[in-house]
Design a protein around this motif. Structure first.
Motif, PDB file in Angstrom:
ATOM      1  N   MET A   1       8.844 -14.288  -2.017  1.00  0.00           N
ATOM      2  CA  MET A   1       9.365 -12.920  -1.908  1.00  0.00           C
ATOM      3  C   MET A   1       8.303 -11.917  -2.329  1.00  0.00           C
ATOM      4  SD  MET A   1      13.226 -13.476  -3.433  1.00  0.00           S
ATOM      5  CE  MET A   1      13.485 -11.724  -3.641  1.00  0.00           C
ATOM      6  N   ALA A   2       7.596 -12.232  -3.411  1.00  0.00           N
ATOM      7  CA  ALA A   2       6.565 -11.325  -3.909  1.00  0.00           C
ATOM      8  C   ALA A   2       5.452 -11.138  -2.886  1.00  0.00           C
ATOM      9  CB  ALA A   2       6.004 -11.843  -5.232  1.00  0.00           C
ATOM     10  N   MET A   3       5.120 -12.205  -2.151  1.00  0.00           N
ATOM     11  CA  MET A   3       4.059 -12.090  -1.141  1.00  0.00           C
ATOM     12  C   MET A   3       4.438 -11.074  -0.068  1.00  0.00           C
ATOM     13  SD  MET A   3       2.912 -16.079  -0.716  1.00  0.00           S
ATOM     14  CE  MET A   3       2.135 -15.750   0.850  1.00  0.00           C
ATOM     15  N   SER A   4       5.670 -11.122   0.385  1.00  0.00           N
ATOM     16  CA  SER A   4       6.111 -10.168   1.408  1.00  0.00           C
ATOM     17  C   SER A   4       6.126  -8.749   0.868  1.00  0.00           C
ATOM     18  CB  SER A   4       7.514 -10.534   1.908  1.00  0.00           C
ATOM     19  OG  SER A   4       7.488 -11.762   2.585  1.00  0.00           O
TER      20      SER A   4
ATOM     21  N   ALA B   1       2.526  -7.467   0.457  1.00  0.00           N
ATOM     22  CA  ALA B   1       1.923  -7.066   1.732  1.00  0.00           C
ATOM     23  C   ALA B   1       2.435  -5.691   2.161  1.00  0.00           C
ATOM     24  CB  ALA B   1       2.207  -8.116   2.806  1.00  0.00           C
ATOM     25  N   ALA B   2       3.724  -5.464   2.013  1.00  0.00           N
ATOM     26  CA  ALA B   2       4.294  -4.171   2.403  1.00  0.00           C
ATOM     27  C   ALA B   2       3.784  -3.042   1.503  1.00  0.00           C
ATOM     28  CB  ALA B   2       5.822  -4.245   2.355  1.00  0.00           C
ATOM     29  N   VAL B   3       3.762  -3.288   0.192  1.00  0.00           N
ATOM     30  CA  VAL B   3       3.298  -2.257  -0.746  1.00  0.00           C
ATOM     31  C   VAL B   3       1.819  -1.936  -0.507  1.00  0.00           C
ATOM     32  CG1 VAL B   3       2.811  -1.810  -3.197  1.00  0.00           C
ATOM     33  CG2 VAL B   3       5.027  -2.744  -2.515  1.00  0.00           C
ATOM     34  N   ASN B   4       0.996  -2.967  -0.357  1.00  0.00           N
ATOM     35  CA  ASN B   4      -0.433  -2.741  -0.130  1.00  0.00           C
ATOM     36  C   ASN B   4      -0.691  -2.043   1.200  1.00  0.00           C
ATOM     37  OD1 ASN B   4      -1.145  -3.831  -2.578  1.00  0.00           O
ATOM     38  ND2 ASN B   4      -1.666  -5.828  -1.766  1.00  0.00           N
ATOM     39  N   THR B   5       0.128  -2.340   2.201  1.00  0.00           N
ATOM     40  CA  THR B   5      -0.009  -1.659   3.490  1.00  0.00           C
ATOM     41  C   THR B   5       0.297  -0.173   3.335  1.00  0.00           C
ATOM     42  OG1 THR B   5       0.522  -3.663   4.728  1.00  0.00           O
ATOM     43  CG2 THR B   5       0.890  -1.562   5.855  1.00  0.00           C
ATOM     44  N   GLN B   6       1.324   0.140   2.557  1.00  0.00           N
ATOM     45  CA  GLN B   6       1.655   1.551   2.318  1.00  0.00           C
ATOM     46  C   GLN B   6       0.553   2.249   1.534  1.00  0.00           C
ATOM     47  OE1 GLN B   6       4.178   3.205   3.807  1.00  0.00           O
ATOM     48  NE2 GLN B   6       4.277   1.232   4.863  1.00  0.00           N
ATOM     49  N   LEU B   7      -0.027   1.546   0.568  1.00  0.00           N
ATOM     50  CA  LEU B   7      -1.157   2.118  -0.176  1.00  0.00           C
ATOM     51  C   LEU B   7      -2.313   2.415   0.778  1.00  0.00           C
ATOM     52  CD1 LEU B   7      -2.620   2.907  -2.796  1.00  0.00           C
ATOM     53  CD2 LEU B   7      -3.266   0.494  -3.050  1.00  0.00           C
TER      54      LEU B   7
ATOM     55  N   PRO C   1       0.323  -3.875   9.435  1.00  0.00           N
ATOM     56  CA  PRO C   1       0.661  -2.766  10.331  1.00  0.00           C
ATOM     57  C   PRO C   1       0.334  -3.061  11.802  1.00  0.00           C
ATOM     58  CG  PRO C   1      -1.311  -2.225   9.068  1.00  0.00           C
ATOM     59  CD  PRO C   1      -0.778  -3.526   8.525  1.00  0.00           C
ATOM     60  N   ARG C   2      -0.466  -4.069  12.058  1.00  0.00           N
ATOM     61  CA  ARG C   2      -0.879  -4.369  13.429  1.00  0.00           C
ATOM     62  C   ARG C   2       0.035  -5.376  14.122  1.00  0.00           C
ATOM     63  NH1 ARG C   2      -4.874  -2.627  10.459  1.00  0.00           N
ATOM     64  NH2 ARG C   2      -6.582  -1.441  11.383  1.00  0.00           N
ATOM     65  N   ILE C   3       0.541  -6.365  13.374  1.00  0.00           N
ATOM     66  CA  ILE C   3       1.387  -7.383  14.009  1.00  0.00           C
ATOM     67  C   ILE C   3       2.798  -7.410  13.430  1.00  0.00           C
ATOM     68  CG2 ILE C   3      -0.602  -8.829  14.591  1.00  0.00           C
ATOM     69  CD1 ILE C   3       0.228 -10.767  12.364  1.00  0.00           C
ATOM     70  N   GLY C   4       3.048  -6.613  12.399  1.00  0.00           N
ATOM     71  CA  GLY C   4       4.363  -6.577  11.759  1.00  0.00           C
ATOM     72  C   GLY C   4       4.435  -7.574  10.613  1.00  0.00           C
ATOM     73  N   LEU C   5       5.236  -7.223   9.631  1.00  0.00           N
ATOM     74  CA  LEU C   5       5.340  -8.041   8.430  1.00  0.00           C
ATOM     75  C   LEU C   5       5.957  -9.403   8.726  1.00  0.00           C
ATOM     76  CD1 LEU C   5       4.627  -7.916   5.466  1.00  0.00           C
ATOM     77  CD2 LEU C   5       6.861  -6.924   5.023  1.00  0.00           C
ATOM     78  N   LEU C   6       6.976  -9.449   9.554  1.00  0.00           N
ATOM     79  CA  LEU C   6       7.625 -10.729   9.854  1.00  0.00           C
ATOM     80  C   LEU C   6       6.664 -11.691  10.546  1.00  0.00           C
ATOM     81  CD1 LEU C   6      10.076 -12.555   9.859  1.00  0.00           C
ATOM     82  CD2 LEU C   6      10.800 -11.463  11.992  1.00  0.00           C
ATOM     83  N   SER C   7       5.967 -11.221  11.579  1.00  0.00           N
ATOM     84  CA  SER C   7       5.001 -12.090  12.269  1.00  0.00           C
ATOM     85  C   SER C   7       3.901 -12.537  11.310  1.00  0.00           C
ATOM     86  CB  SER C   7       4.375 -11.362  13.461  1.00  0.00           C
ATOM     87  OG  SER C   7       5.349 -11.122  14.440  1.00  0.00           O
ATOM     88  N   LEU C   8       3.429 -11.612  10.494  1.00  0.00           N
ATOM     89  CA  LEU C   8       2.393 -11.956   9.523  1.00  0.00           C
ATOM     90  C   LEU C   8       2.866 -13.058   8.595  1.00  0.00           C
ATOM     91  CD1 LEU C   8      -0.279 -11.396   7.915  1.00  0.00           C
ATOM     92  CD2 LEU C   8       1.072  -9.771   6.582  1.00  0.00           C
ATOM     93  N   ILE C   9       4.025 -12.892   8.003  1.00  0.00           N
ATOM     94  CA  ILE C   9       4.490 -13.836   6.995  1.00  0.00           C
ATOM     95  C   ILE C   9       4.825 -15.190   7.605  1.00  0.00           C
ATOM     96  CG2 ILE C   9       6.300 -14.298   5.294  1.00  0.00           C
ATOM     97  CD1 ILE C   9       4.084 -12.284   4.387  1.00  0.00           C
ATOM     98  N   VAL C  10       5.448 -15.232   8.786  1.00  0.00           N
ATOM     99  CA  VAL C  10       5.745 -16.554   9.361  1.00  0.00           C
ATOM    100  C   VAL C  10       4.460 -17.281   9.727  1.00  0.00           C
ATOM    101  CG1 VAL C  10       8.084 -15.990  10.123  1.00  0.00           C
ATOM    102  CG2 VAL C  10       6.197 -15.755  11.738  1.00  0.00           C
ATOM    103  N   LEU C  11       3.436 -16.558  10.164  1.00  0.00           N
ATOM    104  CA  LEU C  11       2.157 -17.211  10.458  1.00  0.00           C
ATOM    105  C   LEU C  11       1.450 -17.650   9.176  1.00  0.00           C
ATOM    106  CD1 LEU C  11       1.019 -14.969  13.410  1.00  0.00           C
ATOM    107  CD2 LEU C  11       1.557 -17.412  13.514  1.00  0.00           C
TER     108      LEU C  11
END
Length: 157
Positions: free
Chosen positions: A14-17, A20-26, A92-102
């Motif tokens: 959960m923390a990884m997701s 990734a979202a927080v760092n993307t916003q930063l 931001p380029r492939i989406g968080l869901l695609s990123l995390i499942v990969l």
């Protein structure tokens, strides 16, 4: 396996997701600079880990032991930096869901190989056929997550 450890591992995921979202916003708020966002993330983590290490007895003896370590044992920091940068750059380029499942698929396959063959001096934990089947199911889930909408659209034409 201890249920507490399993829950902790789930929370790490959960923390990884969230990370990734927080760092993307930063990154987006500082001019889409993925490298600086990853650097700030690591700097904050370093401060927290330094404080925890100091509270647990200091760093002196540990730093003294570092000089005798082979260079490859420092790869974890480089790999961690690559991971954090990769998530900031790719989310931001492939989406968080695609990123995390990969990411999960890559972790799963690599972890199976490390466990099965005892790579990187880890204990050998043979991967059973049941675990391979589970990994295949996860891989199928990754494929459905990434390509499912296209597959459904193609089948409904």
């Amino acid at each position: 396996m201890n249920l507490i450890f399993l829950l902790m591992a789930f929370c790490v995921g959960m923390a990884m997701s969230i990370q990734a979202a927080v760092n993307t916003q930063l990154a987006s708020s500082i001019g889409a600079n993925s490298v600086v966002a990853a650097f700030v993330s690591f700097a904050c983590g370093t401060i927290v880990l330094g404080g925890v290490a100091l509270s647990r007895g200091g760093l002196g003896p540990t730093f003294a032991a570092l000089a005798g370590q082979p260079v490859w044992k420092f790869a974890g920091g480089f790999l961690g930096a690559a991971f954090v940068f990769g998530t900031v750059f790719l989310a931001p380029r492939i989406g968080l869901l695609s990123l995390i499942v990969l990411v999960i698929a890559g972790q799963l396959l690599t972890s199976m190989a490390i466990d099965h063959f005892g790579l990187i001096n880890m204990a050998v934990r043979k991967v059973s056929n049941v675990r391979v089947a589970g990994a295949c199911i996860v891989a199928l889930g990754v494929a459905v997550t990434i390509f499912g909408d296209r597959i459904v659209a193609t089948l409904t034409r």
